[in-house]
Design an enzyme around this catalytic site. Structure first.
Site, mmCIF file in Angstrom:
data_model
loop_
_atom_site.group_PDB
_atom_site.id
_atom_site.type_symbol
_atom_site.label_atom_id
_atom_site.label_comp_id
_atom_site.label_asym_id
_atom_site.label_seq_id
_atom_site.Cartn_x
_atom_site.Cartn_y
_atom_site.Cartn_z
ATOM 1 C CG ASP A 195 -3.259 0.110 -8.054
ATOM 2 O OD1 ASP A 195 -2.464 -0.849 -7.959
ATOM 3 O OD2 ASP A 195 -3.068 1.211 -7.490
ATOM 4 C CB VAL A 244 -0.931 0.035 1.229
ATOM 5 C CG1 VAL A 244 -1.758 1.318 1.238
ATOM 6 C CG2 VAL A 244 -1.837 -1.181 1.263
ATOM 7 C CE LYS A 290 -1.661 0.695 -4.639
ATOM 8 N NZ LYS A 290 -1.135 1.860 -5.389
#
Length: 445
Positions: A203, A134, A207
């Site tokens: 994406d 992350v 995270k």
């Protein structure tokens, strides 16, 4: 110094894996002087044994069999940078079952099957460290899972994808349209040839699923995250935002709501109008920033480069040192327990909204449009009428108008019904952009 040698097996040798190997080589003496441990990259798994690599390792270190590295009794710590869920999941679980600490940068894996992997690591009492999964090199995961473990965090929001932030920055500062800004990002290597995961929000969604799990002690998966990307953002939207003291950002948001029925959570990714006085508004280009809000600590912000071989390798190295040190002390960093927490439907949330509509330009249009908002209890805060073109040098389209609204706080369900009614009106040619507005009053609530 002649400290204990910790033998490291690396699964994957792409941009991030090779950056980590080179960083260990450069920093080895310094790491040993600080920790007393000598890190040794003992084996590396690669897909293509014949490919040349920019790492200074003897050929016998490489193998095409990652499972052999996991099973090797001489390997002390596993670093997984392969990406994806298959075969990474089986390899990571096998390493954990064998009592080997695992360091990973694999957000797809943790977002998809994080609860299972977390539980396996906790049961085996071995480290599972994932700072690099992350926000790249930003030291965020460790503070969240350790320093803020006892803090009643109720919201995390941030810019967690550098590609989309670069695109939106170029649209804002250079006047580029979406297609031009994306092409520039691809040319500079910020965006992949297929940018879907970035520009459609997946994406960032992976995270924020990981972040929500850690922040709230809940089992959250990528499939629980409502994702909306930036493909539909136009130059008109950017211009409207600028005229009214906002910038457009793709935000990842996780919130915990407490009520009589207990705690419920929501995680989502979407574009938002961010006030230009908010700390997130100044985050430019490919940088990331994460804003944490807790009842006791107040507001915290973490900022830095969110991607790239160097920053990600730096985060991996920090975890690798921790895993090696903990192993020498026969210790591990606990992830704590995770519970099933109900998800709050997104359509129950409230926010102010920006809405653009293309309509026929004739008497009675504004009254009909305002009536649709009123029918569903959505109050209009402001309205502007513009020519329906993003090219200021082009003549207006005769007989058409572009209406831009900002609403007061409204439930998403009510706004959805409003948009449906608008789209059914014969005077409405197109319902355009619908973008949430970040405000202290709403917090997207």
């Amino acid at each position: 110094m002649n400290g204990p040698v910790v033998k490291v097996g690396v699964l994957g040798c792409g941009t991030v894996g090779s950056s980590l190997i080179n960083l260990v080589a450069r920093q080895g003496d310094f790491i040993e002087s600080r920790t007393g441990l000598r890190l040794e990259i003992a084996r590396v798994a690669v897909r293509d044994m014949g490919k040349a690599r920019e790492v200074d390792l003897p050929p016998e270190v490489f193998t095409g069999e990652p499972a052999a590295i996991v099973a090797d009794p001489d390997i002390d710590v596993i670093v997984e940078v392969m990406g994806g869920v298959v075969p990474a999941q089986d390899l990571v679980l096998s390493a954990i079952a064998a009592g080997k600490p695992v360091v990973t940068a694999n957000k797809e894996l943790l977002a998809a099957v994080g609860p299972e992997v977390f539980a396996a690591a906790e049961h085996a009492k071995v480290d599972l460290l994932f700072e690099a999964a992350v926000a790249g090199g930003i030291p965020f995961v460790r503070p969240l899972r350790e320093s803020l473990l006892g803090e009643p965090v109720f919201r995390v929001l941030g810019i967690m994808n550098g590609t989309t932030n670069y695109i939106l920055t170029r649209m804002t500062e250079a006047g580029a349209d979406y297609t031009e800004a994306l092409a520039e990002a691809q040319e500079l290597g910020f965006a992949e040839a297929d940018p879907t995961a970035d520009v459609d929000g997946f994406d960032a969604g992976a995270k924020i699923a990981i972040v929500a799990s850690l922040a709230f002690g809940a089992r959250v998966r990528a499939s629980d995250v409502d994702c909306e990307g930036i493909r539909g953002i136009t130059a008109d939207d950017i211009a409207f935002a600028g005229r009214h003291g906002f910038v457009v950002k793709l935000l990842s948001v996780a919130e915990r709501f407490s009520g009589p029925e207990g705690n419920r959570i929501v995680a989502r990714v979407h574009p938002a109008f961010v006030p230009d006085t908010h700390p997130l508004a100044s985050v430019r280009e490919s940088f990331n920033a994460i804003f944490v809000q807790g009842k006791s600590v107040g507001d915290l912000m973490f900022y830095g480069r969110g991607a790239g071989g160097g920053p990600t390798a730096s985060a991996l190295l920090g975890d690798l040192i921790d895993a090696a040190s903990n192993r020498q002390r026969n210790n591990h960093a606990s992830l704590g327990s995770f519970s099933d927490m109900p998800l709050r439907p997104v359509d129950e949330l409230t926010s102010a909204f920006y809405v653009s509509i293309e309509t026929a330009d004739r008497p009675g249009v504004l009254a009909a449009v305002a009536g649709a908002f009123s029918d569903h209890g959505v109050s209009i805060a402001s309205m502007e009428q513009e020519a329906p073109t993003t090219d200021p040098t082009a003549p207006p389209v005769r007989g058409q108008a572009r209406l831009e609204f900002v609403t007061h706080l409204a439930r998403e369900r009510d706004l959805t019904q409003t948009l449906q009614e608008l789209s059914d009106l014969d005077i409405v040619l197109k319902v355009g952009s619908v973008i949430r507005v970040l405000s202290d009053e709403s917090g997207f609530r």
